[in-house]
Write a protein that holds these residues in place. Structure first.
Motif, short mmCIF file in Angstrom:
data_model
loop_
_atom_site.label_atom_id
_atom_site.label_comp_id
_atom_site.label_asym_id
_atom_site.label_seq_id
_atom_site.Cartn_x
_atom_site.Cartn_y
_atom_site.Cartn_z
N LEU A 153 37.02 -76.06 -26.73
CA LEU A 153 36.59 -77.64 -26.69
C LEU A 153 37.93 -78.42 -27.15
CD1 LEU A 153 33.15 -77.46 -28.46
CD2 LEU A 153 33.51 -77.42 -25.98
N GLY A 154 38.67 -77.91 -27.80
CA GLY A 154 39.85 -78.66 -28.30
C GLY A 154 40.05 -78.88 -29.66
N PRO A 155 41.14 -79.13 -30.22
CA PRO A 155 41.24 -79.26 -31.69
C PRO A 155 40.02 -79.76 -32.69
CG PRO A 155 43.12 -80.04 -30.87
CD PRO A 155 42.01 -79.81 -29.68
N ILE A 156 39.35 -79.14 -33.62
CA ILE A 156 38.28 -79.94 -34.30
C ILE A 156 38.61 -81.14 -35.13
CG2 ILE A 156 36.76 -79.09 -36.02
CD1 ILE A 156 36.85 -76.09 -35.09
N ASP A 157 38.01 -82.06 -34.78
CA ASP A 157 38.02 -83.16 -35.57
C ASP A 157 37.24 -83.57 -36.57
OD1 ASP A 157 40.17 -84.55 -33.53
OD2 ASP A 157 38.59 -84.45 -32.27
N ILE A 158 36.00 -83.08 -36.36
CA ILE A 158 34.95 -83.28 -37.34
C ILE A 158 34.38 -81.96 -37.78
CG2 ILE A 158 32.52 -84.52 -37.56
CD1 ILE A 158 33.59 -86.36 -35.31
N LEU A 159 34.02 -81.93 -39.24
CA LEU A 159 33.13 -80.73 -39.52
C LEU A 159 32.23 -81.00 -40.34
CD1 LEU A 159 32.71 -77.65 -40.29
CD2 LEU A 159 34.19 -78.01 -42.08
N VAL A 160 30.84 -80.79 -40.04
CA VAL A 160 29.82 -81.16 -40.48
C VAL A 160 28.89 -79.64 -41.14
CG1 VAL A 160 27.22 -82.23 -40.74
CG2 VAL A 160 29.44 -82.94 -39.19
N ASN A 161 28.92 -79.42 -42.43
CA ASN A 161 28.45 -78.25 -43.10
C ASN A 161 26.91 -78.70 -43.61
OD1 ASN A 161 30.84 -76.59 -43.50
ND2 ASN A 161 31.44 -78.46 -44.72
N VAL A 162 26.04 -78.03 -42.51
CA VAL A 162 24.56 -78.15 -42.89
C VAL A 162 23.94 -76.89 -43.29
CG1 VAL A 162 22.63 -79.22 -41.81
CG2 VAL A 162 24.71 -79.81 -41.06
N ALA A 163 24.30 -75.68 -42.96
CA ALA A 163 23.77 -74.47 -43.10
C ALA A 163 23.55 -74.34 -44.64
CB ALA A 163 24.76 -73.35 -42.70
N GLY A 164 22.16 -73.84 -44.72
CA GLY A 164 21.85 -73.71 -46.22
C GLY A 164 20.45 -72.93 -46.35
N VAL A 165 20.34 -72.24 -47.41
CA VAL A 165 19.08 -71.39 -47.57
C VAL A 165 18.66 -71.93 -48.90
CG1 VAL A 165 19.92 -69.53 -46.43
CG2 VAL A 165 20.50 -69.51 -48.74
N LEU A 166 17.30 -71.65 -49.10
CA LEU A 166 16.57 -71.97 -50.32
C LEU A 166 15.95 -70.66 -50.95
CD1 LEU A 166 15.18 -74.13 -52.23
CD2 LEU A 166 13.56 -74.42 -50.82
N ARG A 167 16.16 -70.47 -52.05
CA ARG A 167 15.46 -69.42 -52.73
C ARG A 167 15.01 -69.85 -54.16
NH1 ARG A 167 17.49 -64.32 -51.02
NH2 ARG A 167 17.61 -64.42 -48.70
N THR A 168 13.55 -70.06 -54.29
CA THR A 168 12.99 -70.40 -55.17
C THR A 168 12.61 -69.63 -56.66
OG1 THR A 168 10.67 -70.58 -54.32
CG2 THR A 168 12.18 -72.49 -54.04
N ALA A 201 39.03 -73.10 -42.86
CA ALA A 201 39.56 -72.83 -41.60
C ALA A 201 39.78 -74.01 -40.74
CB ALA A 201 38.23 -72.19 -40.60
N VAL A 202 39.41 -75.05 -41.15
CA VAL A 202 39.64 -76.31 -40.04
C VAL A 202 40.41 -77.42 -40.79
CG1 VAL A 202 37.56 -76.02 -38.93
CG2 VAL A 202 37.50 -77.67 -40.61
N ALA A 203 40.56 -77.31 -42.13
CA ALA A 203 41.32 -78.50 -42.71
C ALA A 203 42.82 -78.63 -42.64
CB ALA A 203 40.69 -78.66 -44.31
N PRO A 204 43.27 -77.38 -42.72
CA PRO A 204 44.89 -77.34 -42.47
C PRO A 204 45.11 -78.04 -40.95
CG PRO A 204 44.08 -75.18 -43.44
CD PRO A 204 42.80 -76.07 -43.24
N ARG A 225 47.32 -82.68 -37.77
CA ARG A 225 47.29 -83.71 -36.75
C ARG A 225 47.01 -85.19 -37.49
NH1 ARG A 225 44.02 -79.67 -35.17
NH2 ARG A 225 42.35 -80.51 -35.91
N GLY A 226 46.95 -85.22 -38.70
CA GLY A 226 46.91 -86.39 -39.53
C GLY A 226 45.73 -87.26 -39.42
N ARG A 227 44.55 -86.31 -39.20
CA ARG A 227 43.29 -87.22 -39.23
C ARG A 227 42.01 -85.91 -39.21
NH1 ARG A 227 41.99 -89.08 -32.66
NH2 ARG A 227 41.21 -87.22 -32.08
N GLY A 228 41.10 -86.33 -39.69
CA GLY A 228 39.81 -85.36 -39.58
C GLY A 228 38.72 -85.87 -40.63
N SER A 229 37.68 -85.77 -40.38
CA SER A 229 36.57 -85.88 -41.09
C SER A 229 35.77 -84.76 -41.57
CB SER A 229 35.59 -86.94 -40.67
OG SER A 229 34.56 -87.20 -41.28
#
Length: 269
Positions: A92-107, A135-138, A143-147
């Protein structure tokens, strides 16, 4: 939404709930999305519904036609994360945006949690954020940008009975994201947190034990020292996705290291 069309995003936990809503919202705004999930078939189904996979000769996204491509990914496996991030870059090309949603719940009561419960919760909720960001921040910095947006929980900021491992792991993810944001700010990489409250997802519904459970979420529960929701509604996944999209966009270009609570006022913050 400025600064989104033509960019590339990697979204973890995109197979259902909040992650699927985030992937869909970004794609609809012109972002090519790598939708990842441990359940590869779930993200494959999402991609088939929204954007059938292009042919092998179609090449990477060029901004004129966003792609939503599924990837099976275990965020607890650092090598798999590195491989997938590299694959996304090729596809797809260089990653500009990373959204961390993966999660688990153990109660369970704090002193009765098993070693496996504790380890698994931290491996996904905190370790996964660490692995993907590393993996993606560096590359973003070069590239001088990212979220980077981490979807945590309002449980990271207020004690919850029966949710010690989940709350602690989310608090760890929050502070890691903020520290990362401090270190990478000078490189143009913004790192923020969205903290949902009760949201109508499979994870939330797994906590409901009887027909009155949703009402107790709205009204509060004295027995568990839990306030209700002042706005008197349980969030829809889209409510959380909208906050994520804002923080990922250029409309939030001067916002970093922030923790945005999207919980209808439940934590009285």
């Amino acid at each position: 939404m400025p600064g989104l069309a033509g960019r590339v995003a990697l979204v973890t936990g995109a197979g259902q709930g909040i992650g699927a809503a985030v992937a869909r919202s970004l794609w609809e705004l012109g972002v090519s999305v790598a939708a990842t999930d441990l359940q590869g078939e779930a993200v494959a189904a999402l991609a088939d519904r929204l954007a059938p996979s292009p042919g092998a000769d179609d090449g990477p996204a060029d901004g004129s036609r966003p792609i939503l491509r599924p990837y099976a990914l275990d965020v607890t496996d650092p090598r798999a994360v590195e491989r997938t991030a590299a694959e996304v870059g090729d596809d797809l090309g260089p990653i500009d945006i990373l959204v961390n949603v993966a999660g688990v719940l153990r109660t369970g009561p704090a002193a009765e949690l098993t070693d496996a419960d504790w380890s698994r919760t931290f491996a996904v909720n905190a370790g996964g954020v660490f692995h993907t960001a590393r993996a993606v921040a560096p590359g973003m910095a070069e590239r001088g940008r990212g979220s980077i947006v981490t979807v945590a929980s309002n449980a990271a900021g207020i004690p919850r009975t029966g949710m010690a491992a989940y709350a602690a792991s989310k608090a760890a993810a929050v502070m890691f994201t903020k520290c990362l944001g401090l270190e990478y700010a000078r490189h143009g990489v913004r790192c923020n947190v969205v903290a949902p409250g009760s949201t109508d997802t499979p994870m939330q519904r797994s906590l409901w034990t009887d027909p009155e459970s949703p009402r107790r979420v709205l009204d509060g529960d004295l027995a568990t020292y839990r306030t209700g929701i002042p706005l008197a509604r349980i969030a829809d996944p889209q409510d959380i996705a909208d906050a994520v999209v804002f923080l990922a966009s250029d409309r939030a270009r001067h916002i970093t290291m922030q923790d945005l609570y999207v919980d209808g006022g439940a934590t009285l913050r």
